[in-house]
Design a protein around this motif. Structure first.
Motif, short mmCIF file in Angstrom:
data_model
loop_
_atom_site.label_atom_id
_atom_site.label_comp_id
_atom_site.label_asym_id
_atom_site.label_seq_id
_atom_site.Cartn_x
_atom_site.Cartn_y
_atom_site.Cartn_z
N ARG A 231 0.73 -1.45 -0.04
CA ARG A 231 0.17 -0.23 0.12
C ARG A 231 1.01 0.73 -0.06
NH1 ARG A 231 -4.75 -1.94 4.42
NH2 ARG A 231 -5.68 -3.21 3.21
N LEU A 233 0.90 5.86 -0.06
CA LEU A 233 0.53 7.00 0.16
C LEU A 233 1.94 8.02 -0.49
CD1 LEU A 233 -2.01 9.02 1.33
CD2 LEU A 233 -0.70 8.52 3.46
N THR A 263 -3.65 7.49 -3.15
CA THR A 263 -3.57 5.90 -2.53
C THR A 263 -3.34 4.59 -3.60
OG1 THR A 263 -5.57 5.52 -1.95
CG2 THR A 263 -4.46 6.29 -0.59
N LYS A 265 -2.42 0.80 -4.54
CA LYS A 265 -1.31 -0.60 -4.40
C LYS A 265 -0.32 -0.71 -5.71
CE LYS A 265 -5.15 -2.93 -1.65
NZ LYS A 265 -6.42 -3.57 -1.59
N GLU A 311 -5.93 3.87 6.06
CA GLU A 311 -5.22 3.57 4.41
C GLU A 311 -4.38 2.32 4.95
OE1 GLU A 311 -6.37 3.30 1.61
OE2 GLU A 311 -7.94 5.11 1.94
N PRO A 313 -1.17 2.63 4.85
CA PRO A 313 0.45 2.31 3.78
C PRO A 313 1.79 1.73 4.41
CG PRO A 313 0.17 5.04 4.88
CD PRO A 313 -1.10 4.03 5.74
N ARG A 377 6.33 1.74 8.87
CA ARG A 377 5.86 2.84 7.31
C ARG A 377 6.96 3.05 7.06
NH1 ARG A 377 0.63 1.99 8.38
NH2 ARG A 377 -0.27 2.90 10.18
#
Length: 380
Positions: A231, A233, A263, A265, A311, A313, A377
């Motif tokens: 994911r 961002l 956003t 993938k 989300e 990310p 992240r």
């Protein structure tokens, strides 16, 4: 269970539970589920040889190092002064500890509990090694010092380097690199592990879909190609400065008026990403964009944090985001008194940490850039 590694870190300073002996691995599986592993049983060690100052006896060096290490661990040497720990003698001076430069040492409360005569022990075997510097025809014999906790390695290295007739080998390797080398893991590579049914430690507040405690011997590298649906961002902020000067987060009127984000993938086309704009005081409709209007900067920033957490990310990116956008966001939230804004990682109560990374060489000179540690992240 197979998964792709996203980030690995040594838990030297996690609030809520004693996590000083765990290695943390974040990742995702092929189905897109997020994974959080607490790895126990990680070995911390370095190699050494001694000379006449210790009568060529490695055990004398170990005894001396243990004595020095025990003297080193005390409140006088704690850099976490005025922290929230109730056992800290300076508790009450500040409600939260916000050092100018991040302290990666665990709380001295945990370190003092483990002071003993076997903080550093001598491994029963000897090892043949060749130094990288200089020419060595035959490998030399080195002893191995096993350190009880990874965060004591730097203490041991600094003290041993000042001792006479002591030669260190691989003492500068950080715990994460050592762990990944010993297990054969590589960054963004694949790994497999065997769940052992252990419960997560009390107080461990993580948002990952799958959470396990595993032993270091039960995780190994996996030969696998491909990439999971990471994911991503990508974002950018816009600020305003009524004075006409360059915006400063600490100035009351230098507001964040807009945050735009995309956003998607990994594997998706760029045009398939979802577009969002968080805007102060609203704006005209934009085709293909979800607008989030707000009447105050505080509500805009609070909504942005909720958006990041929802989300979830794996990668946070933007143009110059590490140097400007991320620092401005967190500094602005701090100026507005939004204390929980800094906790945007997978560990709910762990705030983001910012520090300056410096690389220096004869060819390039000194290069520096900002790094942001947000649990689970990767900021790039």
């Amino acid at each position: 269970m197979d998964f792709q590694i996203i980030h690995t870190e040594s838990l030297n300073s996690v609030t809520g539970f004693d996590a000083c002996d765990y290695m943390q691995i974040y990742g995702r599986n092929r189905g897109g589920q997020s994974i959080s592993l607490l790895v126990e049983g990680v070995q911390s060690y370095f190699y050494f040889s001694v000379g006449r100052a210790f009568r060529n006896q490695p055990r004398e060096f170990i005894l001396d190092l243990n004595a020095r290490l025990a003297a080193r661990i005390g409140w006088d040497s704690c850099r976490r002064y005025a922290c929230a720990n109730k056992d800290c003698p300076d508790t009450g001076a500040y409600k939260t500890y916000t050092p100018r430069t991040p302290c990666f040492d665990p709380c001295m409360h945990y370190q003092r509990k483990d002071v003993s005569d076997d903080m550093v022990t001598l491994h029963p075997e000897t090892f043949k090694k060749k130094p990288l510097v200089g020419f060595t025809a035959e490998p030399r014999t080195y002893h191995r010092a096993d350190v009880a906790h990874p965060y004591w390695l730097s203490y041991c290295k600094n003290m041993a380097q000042k001792m006479e007739d002591v030669v260190l080998f691989e003492a500068h390797i950080d715990p994460v690199t050592r762990f990944m080398t010993d297990t054969g893991l590589v960054g963004c590579g694949w790994a497999t592990f065997k769940p052992n049914g252990r419960q997560m430690p009390p107080g461990y507040k993580c948002t990952s879909d799958i959470q396990h405690v595993v032993h270091a011997r039960d995780i190994s590298a996996l030969e696998e190609d491909g990439c999971v649906p990471l994911r991503i961002l990508a974002f950018d902020i816009e600020c305003v400065s009524p004075s006409g000067d360059f915006p400063e987060a600490k100035k009351g009127d230098d507001q964040i008026i807009q945050i735009s984000a995309v956003t998607l993938k990994y594997g998706q086309e760029l045009g398939d990403g979802r577009k969002h704009v968080f805007v102060l005081d609203g704006c005209d409709p934009i085709a293909g964009v979800v607008l989030h209007p707000f009447t105050s900067e505080r509500s805009l920033l609070c909504a942005w944090k909720r958006f990041v957490m929802e989300e979830d990310p794996d990668i946070i990116s933007g143009y110059n985001s590490n140097q400007f956008d991320l620092p401005y966001l967190f500094d602005r939230a701090k100026a507005l008194g939004l204390r929980d804004f800094a906790c945007q990682g997978k560990i709910r109560d762990r705030p983001r940490v910012q520090f300056r990374h410096v690389f220096q060489s004869a060819q390039t000179g000194a290069l520096s850039w900002e790094r942001h540690l947000i649990s689970g992240r990767v900021c790039m």
